[in-house]
Design a protein around this motif. Structure first.
Motif, PDB file in Angstrom:
ATOM      1  N   ASN A  86       8.729  25.509  35.074  1.00  9.09           N
ATOM      2  CA  ASN A  86       9.583  24.783  36.018  1.00  9.09           C
ATOM      3  C   ASN A  86       9.091  23.337  36.113  1.00  9.09           C
ATOM      4  N   ALA A  87       9.876  22.510  36.777  1.00 10.29           N
ATOM      5  CA  ALA A  87       9.532  21.089  36.885  1.00 10.29           C
ATOM      6  C   ALA A  87       8.216  20.900  37.634  1.00 10.29           C
ATOM      7  N   THR A  88       7.979  21.733  38.630  1.00 11.73           N
ATOM      8  CA  THR A  88       6.736  21.628  39.399  1.00 11.73           C
ATOM      9  C   THR A  88       5.526  21.773  38.475  1.00 11.73           C
ATOM     10  N   ARG A 112      11.675  11.242  46.943  1.00  8.87           N
ATOM     11  CA  ARG A 112      10.967  12.210  46.092  1.00  8.87           C
ATOM     12  C   ARG A 112      11.076  13.631  46.622  1.00  8.87           C
ATOM     13  N   TYR A 113      10.805  14.554  45.720  1.00  5.07           N
ATOM     14  CA  TYR A 113      10.845  15.983  46.044  1.00  5.07           C
ATOM     15  C   TYR A 113       9.504  16.362  46.667  1.00  5.07           C
ATOM     16  N   ASP A 114       9.563  17.112  47.746  1.00  2.00           N
ATOM     17  CA  ASP A 114       8.350  17.356  48.528  1.00  2.00           C
ATOM     18  C   ASP A 114       7.229  18.031  47.724  1.00  2.00           C
ATOM     19  N   ALA A 115       7.559  19.017  46.908  1.00  2.00           N
ATOM     20  CA  ALA A 115       6.514  19.730  46.148  1.00  2.00           C
ATOM     21  C   ALA A 115       5.786  18.775  45.204  1.00  2.00           C
ATOM     22  N   VAL A 116       6.539  17.870  44.600  1.00  2.38           N
ATOM     23  CA  VAL A 116       5.942  16.894  43.687  1.00  2.38           C
ATOM     24  C   VAL A 116       5.030  15.956  44.466  1.00  2.38           C
ATOM     25  N   HIS A 117       5.492  15.548  45.616  1.00  2.03           N
ATOM     26  CA  HIS A 117       4.690  14.665  46.453  1.00  2.03           C
ATOM     27  C   HIS A 117       3.353  15.310  46.802  1.00  2.03           C
ATOM     28  N   LEU A 162       9.100   8.730  39.264  1.00  4.57           N
ATOM     29  CA  LEU A 162      10.449   8.437  39.755  1.00  4.57           C
ATOM     30  C   LEU A 162      11.402   9.579  39.447  1.00  4.57           C
ATOM     31  N   ASP A 163      12.207   9.948  40.435  1.00  2.00           N
ATOM     32  CA  ASP A 163      13.232  10.967  40.193  1.00  2.00           C
ATOM     33  C   ASP A 163      14.382  10.349  39.433  1.00  2.00           C
ATOM     34  N   GLU A 164      14.892  11.088  38.476  1.00  2.00           N
ATOM     35  CA  GLU A 164      16.080  10.613  37.770  1.00  2.00           C
ATOM     36  C   GLU A 164      17.297  10.845  38.672  1.00  2.00           C
ATOM     37  N   ILE A 165      17.349  12.019  39.287  1.00  2.00           N
ATOM     38  CA  ILE A 165      18.377  12.348  40.274  1.00  2.00           C
ATOM     39  C   ILE A 165      17.626  12.883  41.493  1.00  2.00           C
ATOM     40  N   THR A 166      17.868  12.289  42.648  1.00  2.00           N
ATOM     41  CA  THR A 166      17.064  12.645  43.812  1.00  2.00           C
ATOM     42  C   THR A 166      17.577  13.923  44.460  1.00  2.00           C
ATOM     43  N   SER A 167      16.650  14.695  44.997  1.00  2.00           N
ATOM     44  CA  SER A 167      17.017  15.987  45.564  1.00  2.00           C
ATOM     45  C   SER A 167      17.618  15.879  46.974  1.00  2.00           C
ATOM     46  N   PRO A 168      16.960  15.191  47.930  1.00  2.00           N
ATOM     47  CA  PRO A 168      17.518  15.189  49.289  1.00  2.00           C
ATOM     48  C   PRO A 168      18.782  14.356  49.410  1.00  2.00           C
ATOM     49  N   VAL A 191       9.019  10.454  34.708  1.00  2.00           N
ATOM     50  CA  VAL A 191      10.344  10.667  35.285  1.00  2.00           C
ATOM     51  C   VAL A 191      10.513  12.146  35.605  1.00  2.00           C
ATOM     52  N   ASP A 192      10.845  12.401  36.865  1.00  2.00           N
ATOM     53  CA  ASP A 192      11.160  13.756  37.311  1.00  2.00           C
ATOM     54  C   ASP A 192      12.661  13.955  37.146  1.00  2.00           C
ATOM     55  N   GLY A 193      13.005  14.563  36.005  1.00  2.00           N
ATOM     56  CA  GLY A 193      14.414  14.797  35.701  1.00  2.00           C
ATOM     57  C   GLY A 193      14.831  16.227  36.009  1.00  2.00           C
ATOM     58  N   ALA A 194      14.269  16.797  37.073  1.00  2.00           N
ATOM     59  CA  ALA A 194      14.540  18.205  37.401  1.00  2.00           C
ATOM     60  C   ALA A 194      16.035  18.528  37.358  1.00  2.00           C
ATOM     61  N   HIS A 195      16.860  17.599  37.863  1.00  2.00           N
ATOM     62  CA  HIS A 195      18.308  17.843  37.952  1.00  2.00           C
ATOM     63  C   HIS A 195      19.095  17.266  36.787  1.00  2.00           C
ATOM     64  N   ALA A 196      18.408  16.655  35.808  1.00  2.00           N
ATOM     65  CA  ALA A 196      19.143  15.871  34.803  1.00  2.00           C
ATOM     66  C   ALA A 196      19.819  16.713  33.711  1.00  2.00           C
ATOM     67  N   GLY A 214      12.095  18.249  33.067  1.00  2.00           N
ATOM     68  CA  GLY A 214      13.472  18.587  33.429  1.00  2.00           C
ATOM     69  C   GLY A 214      13.658  20.090  33.434  1.00  2.00           C
ATOM     70  N   ASN A 215      14.492  20.550  34.322  1.00  2.00           N
ATOM     71  CA  ASN A 215      14.771  21.987  34.418  1.00  2.00           C
ATOM     72  C   ASN A 215      15.994  22.359  33.597  1.00  2.00           C
ATOM     73  N   LEU A 216      15.882  23.451  32.882  1.00  2.00           N
ATOM     74  CA  LEU A 216      17.071  24.013  32.229  1.00  2.00           C
ATOM     75  C   LEU A 216      17.712  25.068  33.124  1.00  2.00           C
ATOM     76  N   HIS A 217      16.954  25.511  34.138  1.00  3.70           N
ATOM     77  CA  HIS A 217      17.491  26.571  35.001  1.00  3.70           C
ATOM     78  C   HIS A 217      18.338  26.042  36.165  1.00  3.70           C
ATOM     79  N   LYS A 218      18.625  24.753  36.164  1.00  3.64           N
ATOM     80  CA  LYS A 218      19.585  24.257  37.152  1.00  3.64           C
ATOM     81  C   LYS A 218      20.945  24.088  36.465  1.00  3.64           C
ATOM     82  N   TRP A 219      21.226  22.879  35.948  1.00  2.00           N
ATOM     83  CA  TRP A 219      22.589  22.556  35.513  1.00  2.00           C
ATOM     84  C   TRP A 219      22.914  23.023  34.102  1.00  2.00           C
TER      85      TRP A 219
HETATM   86  C1  LIG Z   1      13.613  16.209  42.013  1.00  2.00           C
HETATM   87  C2  LIG Z   1      13.036  17.584  41.866  1.00  2.00           C
HETATM   88  N1  LIG Z   1      11.819  17.752  41.347  1.00  2.00           N
HETATM   89  C3  LIG Z   1      11.266  18.957  41.181  1.00  2.00           C
HETATM   90  C4  LIG Z   1      11.937  20.098  41.559  1.00  2.00           C
HETATM   91  C5  LIG Z   1      11.250  21.400  41.400  1.00  2.00           C
HETATM   92  O1  LIG Z   1      11.880  22.230  40.506  1.00  2.00           O
HETATM   93  P1  LIG Z   1      11.256  23.667  40.240  1.00  2.00           P
HETATM   94  O2  LIG Z   1      11.402  24.436  41.510  1.00  2.00           O
HETATM   95  O3  LIG Z   1      12.067  24.235  39.149  1.00  2.00           O
HETATM   96  O4  LIG Z   1       9.836  23.483  39.890  1.00  2.00           O
HETATM   97  C6  LIG Z   1      13.211  19.990  42.117  1.00  2.00           C
HETATM   98  C7  LIG Z   1      13.928  21.201  42.539  1.00  2.00           C
HETATM   99  O5  LIG Z   1      14.940  21.170  43.181  1.00  2.00           O
HETATM  100  C8  LIG Z   1      13.768  18.709  42.288  1.00  2.00           C
HETATM  101  O6  LIG Z   1      14.972  18.554  42.835  1.00  2.00           O
END
Ligand SMILES: Cc1ncc(COP(=O)(O)O)c(C=O)c1O
Length: 389
Positions: A86-88, A112-117, A162-168, A191-196, A214-219
């Protein structure tokens, strides 16, 4: 040849989504079509025929083949990418690959995404460094992002995440014009492309970044547990997997291909998910998501009686939209439960003291009317957010 985007909801029967829910949250964990569920099941059955043969002998060849099929979809070659769960885990791998010193800093933004922070904070606290979070405003522009980041640079700023696409806030950060500038200053760009993947075009080889996840398990709708880490060639000897295992120190792929016994079916099913994405139109599917997201945006701004930042009827820039609800964040958990009790799934997100709601538009199964279920609940939802009941 010009294709029309497919009509919303065209493949709803290919998904297992419960009919009594309005599902407006593809963004968090995706949703997998049956074709991909079946592919994953096929891999699991194949593995169960002879688990040791599969994992001890066939695995290096199988994972290399899957990697070779995925890489071109992300504009790179398999040399530069590894699978991660996963992206984390991908971000964790990057951060733990460097020895951080007292006084170092890592820059990121308040989108930014909280887990990454937390990963960044953990590393910086240990080292006596600092995470600096900049504010490029709720609607970042190339200028606001550049100004905020460059103002925060210190002599020992070593990395920008930097997020490519921001989560919040569901914004696309305008990172492209900044990358070269930051790297010229000796700052690594992550680059955090989790949503890209599956939402926007990804061209890793020409992006010019140090690392990307980047995640393949999202889009892309791969099974959960399928994500990619890209590392620029100069980092292949440096990058270490998130978990140290048998491949430690044996090269980029050996490092990541085995991090302890696990279920390899998500990685092996990723090529099938990408093939499904292409069969549904690829670029046209992504355009259909944006078209539907534009409709969701227009309806939400209408219903909230807020000025619509876009021209109504135009596609949104992404497949998801987030709008502030103008209420405090105290009762967000209660409101999320209340919304779930009414069988509408959309994330309610506290961000910068404001409460936001996000809606994803996955055009293969979402319909224009899906947003109406949320809109009908908005007045009461805002009351719950204000009062907790
Ligand atoms: C910007 C961003 N980074 C990281 C993640 C974490 O993804 P994962 O739970 O697959 O590790 C997400 C998940 O929504 C996200 O939106």
């Amino acid at each position: 040849m010009h294709h029309k985007p497919p009509l919303p909801g065209f493949a709803v029967r290919d998904f297992s989504l419960a009919e009594d829910w309005t599902f407006l949250n593809h963004g968090s964990y995706g949703a997998i079509p049956r074709s991909v569920q079946q592919e994953q099941e096929r891999w699991r059955q194949e593995l169960e025929r002879q688990p040791v043969d599969f994992l001890a002998r066939r695995w290096p060849g199988l994972v290399a083949e899957a990697r070779g099929q995925v890489a071109p979809h992300l504009g790179t070659t398999s040399d530069c990418m590894a699978f991660v769960p996963n992206a984390t885990a991908g971000i964790q791998a990057i951060i733990r690959s460097f020895s951080w010193q007292r006084g170092d800093s890592i820059l990121t933004t308040n989108h930014r995404y909280d887990a990454v922070h937390r990963i960044l904070q953990f590393a910086m606290r240990r080292a006596g460094g600092q995470v600096i979070e900049v504010d490029p405003s709720a609607n970042p522009t190339p200028d606001s992002l550049r100004t905020a980041l460059l103002a925060a640079c210190r002599p020992h700023t070593r990395m920008v995440v930097l997020d490519e696409i921001t989560s919040p806030t569901a914004r696309r950060l305008p990172i492209k014009p900044l990358i070269e500038d930051l790297r010229d200053r000796g700052i690594m760009v992550v680059v955090d492309g989790a949503h890209a993947p599956g939402q926007i075009d990804v061209a890793l080889d020409t992006m010019g970044v140090d690392f990307w996840v980047g995640n393949l398990h999202k889009w892309v709708c791969a099974p959960r547990g399928a994500a990619v880490l890209y590392a620029a060639p100069q980092h292949h000897d440096v990058i270490r997997a998130p978990i140290t295992s048998h491949g430690h120190g044996l090269g980029f792929h050996a490092e990541f291909d085995w991090t302890g016994t696990f279920d390899p079916s998500p990685w092996l099913s990723a090529p099938r998910a990408l093939a499904q994405h292409e069969a549904w139109g690829g670029a046209e599917l992504r355009a259909a998501h944006r078209q539907l997201a534009g409709h969701f945006r227009d309806r939400l701004y209408d219903a909230l009686d807020l000025p619509n930042p876009a021209v109504p009827g135009t596609p949104h820039t992404l497949a998801m939209i987030a709008v502030p609800l103008g209420v405090p964040t105290t009762h967000v958990p209660a409101a999320q439960h209340w919304l779930a009790a009414h069988k509408v799934e959309a994330p309610i997100i506290p961000w910068q003291g404001q409460t936001w709601i996000r809606a994803s538009a996955f055009s293969a199964y979402n319909m224009p009317d899906d947003i109406e279920a949320l809109i009908a609940l908005l007045p009461k939802l805002r009351n719950v957010l204000r009062d907790g009941t």
